[in-house]
Design a protein around this motif. Sequence first.
Motif, mmCIF file in Angstrom:
data_model
loop_
_atom_site.group_PDB
_atom_site.id
_atom_site.type_symbol
_atom_site.label_atom_id
_atom_site.label_comp_id
_atom_site.label_asym_id
_atom_site.label_seq_id
_atom_site.Cartn_x
_atom_site.Cartn_y
_atom_site.Cartn_z
ATOM 1 N N SER A 1 27.842 20.617 31.769
ATOM 2 C CA SER A 1 27.347 20.170 30.467
ATOM 3 C C SER A 1 27.018 18.687 30.503
ATOM 4 O O SER A 1 25.967 18.248 30.015
ATOM 5 C CB SER A 1 28.395 20.457 29.385
ATOM 6 N N ALA A 2 27.909 17.894 31.111
ATOM 7 C CA ALA A 2 27.665 16.452 31.228
ATOM 8 C C ALA A 2 26.534 16.153 32.200
ATOM 9 O O ALA A 2 25.662 15.319 31.937
ATOM 10 C CB ALA A 2 28.944 15.748 31.671
ATOM 11 N N ALA A 3 26.532 16.846 33.336
ATOM 12 C CA ALA A 3 25.537 16.575 34.381
ATOM 13 C C ALA A 3 24.141 17.044 33.994
ATOM 14 O O ALA A 3 23.147 16.544 34.529
ATOM 15 C CB ALA A 3 25.957 17.237 35.691
ATOM 16 N N LYS B 1 32.135 5.317 29.390
ATOM 17 C CA LYS B 1 32.618 5.883 30.635
ATOM 18 C C LYS B 1 33.221 7.263 30.372
ATOM 19 O O LYS B 1 33.762 7.513 29.296
ATOM 20 C CB LYS B 1 33.688 4.975 31.269
ATOM 21 N N THR B 2 33.139 8.138 31.357
ATOM 22 C CA THR B 2 33.675 9.496 31.216
ATOM 23 C C THR B 2 34.922 9.679 32.091
ATOM 24 O O THR B 2 35.308 8.773 32.836
ATOM 25 C CB THR B 2 32.629 10.537 31.647
ATOM 26 N N PHE C 1 32.068 24.194 33.509
ATOM 27 C CA PHE C 1 31.227 24.117 32.314
ATOM 28 C C PHE C 1 31.176 22.719 31.700
ATOM 29 O O PHE C 1 30.108 22.254 31.296
ATOM 30 C CB PHE C 1 31.677 25.159 31.289
ATOM 31 N N SER C 2 32.300 22.007 31.629
ATOM 32 C CA SER C 2 32.262 20.643 31.110
ATOM 33 C C SER C 2 31.491 19.736 32.064
ATOM 34 O O SER C 2 30.685 18.903 31.644
ATOM 35 C CB SER C 2 33.675 20.099 30.907
ATOM 36 N N SER D 1 33.003 16.874 26.132
ATOM 37 C CA SER D 1 33.324 15.530 25.641
ATOM 38 C C SER D 1 32.744 14.470 26.574
ATOM 39 O O SER D 1 32.392 13.373 26.139
ATOM 40 C CB SER D 1 34.838 15.355 25.511
ATOM 41 N N MET D 2 32.629 14.793 27.873
ATOM 42 C CA MET D 2 32.015 13.845 28.802
ATOM 43 C C MET D 2 30.540 13.623 28.468
ATOM 44 O O MET D 2 30.027 12.516 28.619
ATOM 45 C CB MET D 2 32.179 14.328 30.243
#
Length: 346
Positions: free
Chosen positions: A199-201, A284-285, A195-196, A274-275
Amino acid sequence: MNIAIYGAGSLGTIMGAYLSQSAENVDLIDVNEEHINKLNENGATIKGSIEFHSKVNAITPDKINKKYDLVLLLTKQIYNNDVLPIIKNILNTDGILLSLQNGVPEHFISETIPKEQIIAGSVEFGATYAEPGVSNLTTTYDTFKEYALQIGELNGVVTERIKNIKEVLEHIGGVFVSSNLIGTKWSKLLINSSFSGLSAACGCTYGDIMDDEVGIQSALYIISEGIQVAEKQGIEFEIMSGVDFTQFKIIDNIEKQTKKLKMIMESNRKLEASMLQDLQKGRKTEIHYINGLVAQEGDNTDIPTPYNDKIVEIVSEAENKKTVPQFSESIAEFAKIIEQKKELLI
């Protein structure tokens, strides 16, 4: 007890707000001077699924003037080379570092901090940074109060000190002690990578992933990839927030399993990774410590990880270009992987 929350961002602000209500001496430490100033001027304000306010003491790293008995480490792994020497200097000789970073960084941390001074854990609630001094709790309040943290000794022994720390941290929310810390960290990594990562992608919330057919199927396959990679290394997964994620190792009933996964993640619907917040700020992540870790271990164990590979590709490109991925474009990329899987089964 002197306690430091090192990395008082969205999660750290919430932890600091609640811990500051206890009898302990708590300092919130962060490099964001505007945030620190607001915390000192107005206190910590928690919004979202709860309205809560607490007076806190906040400082920047250069203003540290004491030693700590317990340091909660919440900075991103990409800063560890700079942060860990500071932590080593501010820990009492018998002080404890509680690593709450995403991924599985404890081996690297032990190269700077003596292993016997390290315990580790996972954060099981979500938050977003709203503005200086303000953090939004994105997990439902009841879930937060039941499942806030898991902690454990690196060797899995349930010691008196871990019981004592549990008691202190319960001012935040529900705290569980794990006798299989590495299994706990990998269970958390399954959520971070699925999910994170998505969410970022995809530039979206967890809820957007859940509401999209390709998105939720992709999350399911990402979890499956992580389980297969970890089990190849002998990792035994721990129950997290009452959920046994190994039920998603084999994807054999898409409709039933996606429905189950949606139910599990419903309380985190409003969360943005957060990413993603890093990408929105041009930073940067931690992608190489999360999906990149699964992909790397997949290479090492000859297990294909096409979904994790794609997330690393999309997020890395966004980092380099300082852009935020578009939902429709990214979902189309994951749809291609799903179609390729179907063709292989024909």
